[in-house]
Design an enzyme around this catalytic site. Structure first.
Site, mmCIF file in Angstrom:
data_model
loop_
_atom_site.group_PDB
_atom_site.id
_atom_site.type_symbol
_atom_site.label_atom_id
_atom_site.label_comp_id
_atom_site.label_asym_id
_atom_site.label_seq_id
_atom_site.Cartn_x
_atom_site.Cartn_y
_atom_site.Cartn_z
ATOM 1 N N HIS A 1 35.860 37.628 36.110
ATOM 2 C CA HIS A 1 34.894 38.659 36.692
ATOM 3 C C HIS A 1 34.548 39.497 35.484
ATOM 4 O O HIS A 1 35.172 40.119 34.518
ATOM 5 C CB HIS A 1 35.216 39.297 37.738
ATOM 6 C CG HIS A 1 35.845 38.493 39.077
ATOM 7 N ND1 HIS A 1 37.140 37.765 38.991
ATOM 8 C CD2 HIS A 1 35.377 38.085 40.063
ATOM 9 C CE1 HIS A 1 37.159 37.282 40.248
ATOM 10 N NE2 HIS A 1 36.293 37.450 40.799
ATOM 11 N N TYR B 1 37.290 46.328 42.695
ATOM 12 C CA TYR B 1 37.497 44.994 42.856
ATOM 13 C C TYR B 1 37.988 43.993 41.710
ATOM 14 O O TYR B 1 39.024 43.425 41.418
ATOM 15 C CB TYR B 1 36.508 44.207 43.600
ATOM 16 C CG TYR B 1 36.804 42.730 43.608
ATOM 17 C CD1 TYR B 1 37.529 42.194 44.665
ATOM 18 C CD2 TYR B 1 35.997 41.681 42.915
ATOM 19 C CE1 TYR B 1 37.787 40.664 44.829
ATOM 20 C CE2 TYR B 1 36.169 40.319 43.045
ATOM 21 C CZ TYR B 1 37.165 39.902 44.017
ATOM 22 O OH TYR B 1 37.392 38.435 44.069
ATOM 23 N N GLN C 1 41.727 42.535 39.969
ATOM 24 C CA GLN C 1 41.767 41.024 40.470
ATOM 25 C C GLN C 1 42.788 40.448 39.869
ATOM 26 O O GLN C 1 43.231 39.577 40.239
ATOM 27 C CB GLN C 1 40.060 40.606 40.041
ATOM 28 C CG GLN C 1 40.209 39.108 40.321
ATOM 29 C CD GLN C 1 40.136 38.882 41.848
ATOM 30 O OE1 GLN C 1 39.527 39.514 42.416
ATOM 31 N NE2 GLN C 1 40.607 37.821 42.330
#
Length: 80
Positions: free
Chosen positions: A1, A63, A67
């Site tokens: 990400h 987030y 992660q």
């Protein structure tokens, strides 16, 4: 990400292609011991997923930040 901001005039595919290309060369040089000739090799998958972030940028950052820990937790559960 990854969460990045790109100028409106830049195509998303150009930004992703640049990041994937430069990072693949860096990894090949520093971790695989290659100095040249990357022709015909692929490191990253062909595709990518992109989404825009508006008012919920803080939650997306949070987030991404957590992660790796979540992935490790899930991997631990799958061992047994």
């Amino acid at each position: 990400h990854i969460l990045i901001s790109i100028p409106p005039k830049m195509a998303v595919s150009s930004a992703v292609g640049f990041i994937k290309g430069k990072s693949a060369i860096y990894i090949a040089r520093n971790f695989l011991g290659k100095r040249r000739n990357f022709v015909g090799e692929s490191f990253w998958a062909r595709g990518f997923y992109v989404s825009t972030v508006g008012l919920d940028e803080a939650s997306v950052r949070e987030y991404i930040k957590h992660q790796e820990k979540e992935d490790q937790r899930i991997d631990q559960l799958q061992l047994f």
